[in-house]
Design a protein around this motif. Structure first.
Motif, PDB file in Angstrom:
ATOM      1  N   ASP A   5       8.850  -0.963 -14.106  1.00 22.23           N
ATOM      2  CA  ASP A   5       7.755  -0.320 -13.373  1.00 22.23           C
ATOM      3  C   ASP A   5       7.059  -1.339 -12.477  1.00 22.23           C
ATOM      4  OD1 ASP A   5       5.977   1.609 -12.546  1.00 22.23           O
ATOM      5  OD2 ASP A   5       4.668   1.384 -14.283  1.00 22.23           O
ATOM      6  N   PRO A   6       7.793  -1.955 -11.530  1.00 18.99           N
ATOM      7  CA  PRO A   6       7.171  -2.966 -10.681  1.00 18.99           C
ATOM      8  C   PRO A   6       6.167  -2.340  -9.713  1.00 18.99           C
ATOM      9  CG  PRO A   6       9.369  -2.492  -9.902  1.00 18.99           C
ATOM     10  CD  PRO A   6       9.186  -1.722 -11.176  1.00 18.99           C
ATOM     11  N   SER A   7       5.099  -3.068  -9.442  1.00 24.22           N
ATOM     12  CA  SER A   7       4.046  -2.539  -8.566  1.00 24.22           C
ATOM     13  C   SER A   7       4.012  -3.218  -7.201  1.00 24.22           C
ATOM     14  CB  SER A   7       2.692  -2.704  -9.251  1.00 24.22           C
ATOM     15  OG  SER A   7       2.435  -4.077  -9.475  1.00 24.22           O
ATOM     16  N   THR A   8       4.978  -4.071  -6.902  1.00 28.33           N
ATOM     17  CA  THR A   8       4.934  -4.859  -5.678  1.00 28.33           C
ATOM     18  C   THR A   8       4.854  -4.016  -4.414  1.00 28.33           C
ATOM     19  OG1 THR A   8       6.352  -6.421  -6.857  1.00 28.33           O
ATOM     20  CG2 THR A   8       5.957  -6.847  -4.540  1.00 28.33           C
ATOM     21  N   VAL A   9       5.688  -2.992  -4.284  1.00 26.70           N
ATOM     22  CA  VAL A   9       5.699  -2.183  -3.066  1.00 26.70           C
ATOM     23  C   VAL A   9       4.387  -1.418  -2.892  1.00 26.70           C
ATOM     24  CG1 VAL A   9       6.802  -0.265  -1.846  1.00 26.70           C
ATOM     25  CG2 VAL A   9       8.203  -2.022  -2.917  1.00 26.70           C
ATOM     26  N   PRO A  10       3.925  -0.646  -3.904  1.00 25.71           N
ATOM     27  CA  PRO A  10       2.667   0.085  -3.695  1.00 25.71           C
ATOM     28  C   PRO A  10       1.464  -0.828  -3.447  1.00 25.71           C
ATOM     29  CG  PRO A  10       3.647   0.662  -5.830  1.00 25.71           C
ATOM     30  CD  PRO A  10       4.559  -0.305  -5.163  1.00 25.71           C
ATOM     31  N   VAL A  11       1.438  -1.980  -4.094  1.00 22.13           N
ATOM     32  CA  VAL A  11       0.316  -2.905  -3.897  1.00 22.13           C
ATOM     33  C   VAL A  11       0.359  -3.497  -2.490  1.00 22.13           C
ATOM     34  CG1 VAL A  11      -0.637  -5.130  -4.627  1.00 22.13           C
ATOM     35  CG2 VAL A  11      -0.023  -3.424  -6.328  1.00 22.13           C
ATOM     36  N   THR A  12       1.552  -3.806  -1.996  1.00 19.58           N
ATOM     37  CA  THR A  12       1.682  -4.357  -0.648  1.00 19.58           C
ATOM     38  C   THR A  12       1.264  -3.335   0.409  1.00 19.58           C
ATOM     39  OG1 THR A  12       3.457  -5.811  -1.376  1.00 19.58           O
ATOM     40  CG2 THR A  12       3.274  -5.444   0.982  1.00 19.58           C
ATOM     41  N   LEU A  13       1.560  -2.067   0.163  1.00 21.36           N
ATOM     42  CA  LEU A  13       1.212  -1.018   1.125  1.00 21.36           C
ATOM     43  C   LEU A  13      -0.215  -0.500   0.963  1.00 21.36           C
ATOM     44  CD1 LEU A  13       4.522   1.039   1.107  1.00 21.36           C
ATOM     45  CD2 LEU A  13       3.654  -0.408   2.945  1.00 21.36           C
ATOM     46  N   ALA A  14      -0.940  -0.941  -0.054  1.00 20.15           N
ATOM     47  CA  ALA A  14      -2.245  -0.367  -0.386  1.00 20.15           C
ATOM     48  C   ALA A  14      -3.439  -0.772   0.485  1.00 20.15           C
ATOM     49  CB  ALA A  14      -2.581  -0.680  -1.841  1.00 20.15           C
ATOM     50  N   PRO A  15      -3.468  -1.937   1.128  1.00 20.89           N
ATOM     51  CA  PRO A  15      -4.683  -2.309   1.860  1.00 20.89           C
ATOM     52  C   PRO A  15      -5.151  -1.227   2.834  1.00 20.89           C
ATOM     53  CG  PRO A  15      -3.207  -4.166   1.785  1.00 20.89           C
ATOM     54  CD  PRO A  15      -2.460  -2.985   1.217  1.00 20.89           C
ATOM     55  N   PRO A  16      -6.464  -1.110   3.003  1.00 13.35           N
ATOM     56  CA  PRO A  16      -7.033  -0.055   3.848  1.00 13.35           C
ATOM     57  C   PRO A  16      -6.906  -0.320   5.345  1.00 13.35           C
ATOM     58  CG  PRO A  16      -8.757  -1.467   3.011  1.00 13.35           C
ATOM     59  CD  PRO A  16      -7.459  -1.944   2.393  1.00 13.35           C
ATOM     60  N   ARG A  17      -7.549   0.523   6.123  1.00 10.50           N
ATOM     61  CA  ARG A  17      -7.664   0.415   7.583  1.00 10.50           C
ATOM     62  C   ARG A  17      -6.388   0.742   8.342  1.00 10.50           C
ATOM     63  NH1 ARG A  17     -11.184  -5.032   7.760  1.00 10.50           N
ATOM     64  NH2 ARG A  17     -10.123  -5.353   5.853  1.00 10.50           N
ATOM     65  N   GLY A  18      -5.467   1.436   7.700  1.00 10.75           N
ATOM     66  CA  GLY A  18      -4.289   1.910   8.409  1.00 10.75           C
ATOM     67  C   GLY A  18      -3.368   0.826   8.929  1.00 10.75           C
ATOM     68  N   TRP A  19      -3.423  -0.363   8.362  1.00 12.07           N
ATOM     69  CA  TRP A  19      -2.590  -1.454   8.864  1.00 12.07           C
ATOM     70  C   TRP A  19      -1.114  -1.096   8.788  1.00 12.07           C
ATOM     71  CZ3 TRP A  19       1.317  -3.988   6.499  1.00 12.07           C
ATOM     72  CH2 TRP A  19       1.473  -3.747   5.139  1.00 12.07           C
ATOM     73  N   ALA A  20      -0.715  -0.310   7.786  1.00 17.26           N
ATOM     74  CA  ALA A  20       0.708   0.002   7.607  1.00 17.26           C
ATOM     75  C   ALA A  20       1.260   0.851   8.748  1.00 17.26           C
ATOM     76  CB  ALA A  20       0.930   0.699   6.266  1.00 17.26           C
ATOM     77  N   SER A  21       0.380   1.461   9.542  1.00 23.23           N
ATOM     78  CA  SER A  21       0.879   2.276  10.649  1.00 23.23           C
ATOM     79  C   SER A  21       1.629   1.434  11.675  1.00 23.23           C
ATOM     80  CB  SER A  21      -0.269   3.033  11.308  1.00 23.23           C
ATOM     81  OG  SER A  21      -1.187   2.114  11.873  1.00 23.23           O
ATOM     82  N   SER A  22       1.431   0.123  11.666  1.00 24.05           N
ATOM     83  CA  SER A  22       2.146  -0.741  12.598  1.00 24.05           C
ATOM     84  C   SER A  22       3.554  -1.078  12.105  1.00 24.05           C
ATOM     85  CB  SER A  22       1.362  -2.035  12.823  1.00 24.05           C
ATOM     86  OG  SER A  22       1.289  -2.778  11.620  1.00 24.05           O
ATOM     87  N   LEU A  23       3.876  -0.707  10.866  1.00 28.22           N
ATOM     88  CA  LEU A  23       5.206  -0.958  10.319  1.00 28.22           C
ATOM     89  C   LEU A  23       6.183   0.128  10.763  1.00 28.22           C
ATOM     90  CD1 LEU A  23       4.286  -1.796   6.615  1.00 28.22           C
ATOM     91  CD2 LEU A  23       5.039  -3.417   8.354  1.00 28.22           C
ATOM     92  N   ASP A  24       7.459  -0.215  10.799  1.00 23.80           N
ATOM     93  CA  ASP A  24       8.483   0.791  11.050  1.00 23.80           C
ATOM     94  C   ASP A  24       8.421   1.835   9.946  1.00 23.80           C
ATOM     95  OD1 ASP A  24       9.461  -0.428  13.310  1.00 23.80           O
ATOM     96  OD2 ASP A  24      11.035  -1.548  12.250  1.00 23.80           O
ATOM     97  N   PRO A  25       8.793   3.077  10.235  1.00 28.99           N
ATOM     98  CA  PRO A  25       8.765   4.136   9.213  1.00 28.99           C
ATOM     99  C   PRO A  25       9.561   3.775   7.955  1.00 28.99           C
ATOM    100  CG  PRO A  25       9.158   5.078  11.367  1.00 28.99           C
ATOM    101  CD  PRO A  25       9.196   3.589  11.536  1.00 28.99           C
ATOM    102  N   GLU A  26      10.652   3.025   8.133  1.00 25.12           N
ATOM    103  CA  GLU A  26      11.470   2.599   6.989  1.00 25.12           C
ATOM    104  C   GLU A  26      10.620   1.842   5.963  1.00 25.12           C
ATOM    105  OE1 GLU A  26      15.212  -0.457   6.177  1.00 25.12           O
ATOM    106  OE2 GLU A  26      14.321  -0.340   8.161  1.00 25.12           O
ATOM    107  N   TYR A  27       9.704   1.014   6.443  1.00 23.20           N
ATOM    108  CA  TYR A  27       8.869   0.218   5.551  1.00 23.20           C
ATOM    109  C   TYR A  27       7.675   1.019   5.033  1.00 23.20           C
ATOM    110  CZ  TYR A  27      11.659  -3.654   7.178  1.00 23.20           C
ATOM    111  OH  TYR A  27      12.710  -4.476   7.467  1.00 23.20           O
ATOM    112  N   ARG A  28       7.081   1.836   5.893  1.00 26.16           N
ATOM    113  CA  ARG A  28       5.929   2.649   5.482  1.00 26.16           C
ATOM    114  C   ARG A  28       6.279   3.597   4.342  1.00 26.16           C
ATOM    115  NH1 ARG A  28       4.699   3.548  11.200  1.00 26.16           N
ATOM    116  NH2 ARG A  28       5.722   5.540  10.954  1.00 26.16           N
ATOM    117  N   SER A  29       7.532   4.052   4.307  1.00 27.40           N
ATOM    118  CA  SER A  29       7.931   5.034   3.297  1.00 27.40           C
ATOM    119  C   SER A  29       8.560   4.408   2.050  1.00 27.40           C
ATOM    120  CB  SER A  29       8.904   6.034   3.910  1.00 27.40           C
ATOM    121  OG  SER A  29      10.080   5.363   4.334  1.00 27.40           O
ATOM    122  N   MET A  30       8.572   3.081   1.946  1.00 28.55           N
ATOM    123  CA  MET A  30       9.178   2.431   0.787  1.00 28.55           C
ATOM    124  C   MET A  30       8.441   2.762  -0.496  1.00 28.55           C
ATOM    125  SD  MET A  30      10.383  -1.392   1.664  1.00 28.55           S
ATOM    126  CE  MET A  30      11.823  -1.688   2.635  1.00 28.55           C
TER     127      MET A  30
END
Length: 120
Positions: free
Chosen positions: A62-87
């Motif tokens: 049950d690794p938490s690395t991906v959800p924790v990496t994607l968790a920061p606020p302010r919509g920063w993940a929107s700059s990632l390719d969809p492949e990464y945003r949906s990991m």
């Protein structure tokens, strides 16, 4: 949960672990710069997922690395390719499971590899 610039470790987890964490994260950022890719994409490509194994052959359940990496606020993940945003932390497959990692994948439900690899 609150995001801060403080690493959540204490002496109970080992002295000096925060220094090592800082060095690893700084190095990953520098590697990404040299490769010309986003430091977040580098982290997500290398994030632990279910079935990945540690150096001592314990399988991640049950690794938490991906959800924790994607968790920061302010919509920063929107700059990632969809492949990464949906990991997710789900098992690797397709191009996320390169040939050299196939034998390091634990079969489903296995917690510790006994033969040094997940292959038969």
């Amino acid at each position: 949960m609150v995001f801060t610039n403080r690493v959540p470790t204490t002496a109970m987890r080992g002295f000096g672990v925060t220094s090592v964490s800082m060095a690893v994260e700084l190095h990953m950022t520098r590697v990404a710069e040299v490769l010309g890719i986003s430091p977040w994409e580098l982290r997500l490509k290398n994030a632990n997922r279910i079935g990945d194994t540690t150096a001592n052959r314990v399988a991640m359940q049950d690794p938490s690395t991906v959800p924790v990496t994607l968790a920061p606020p302010r919509g920063w993940a929107s700059s990632l390719d969809p492949e990464y945003r949906s990991m997710t932390a789900e098992r690797r497959s397709g191009k996320l499971l390169p040939e050299h990692l196939v034998v390091q994948q634990a079969p489903e439900g296995v917690h510790v590899l006994s033969n040094g690899g997940g292959g038969a």
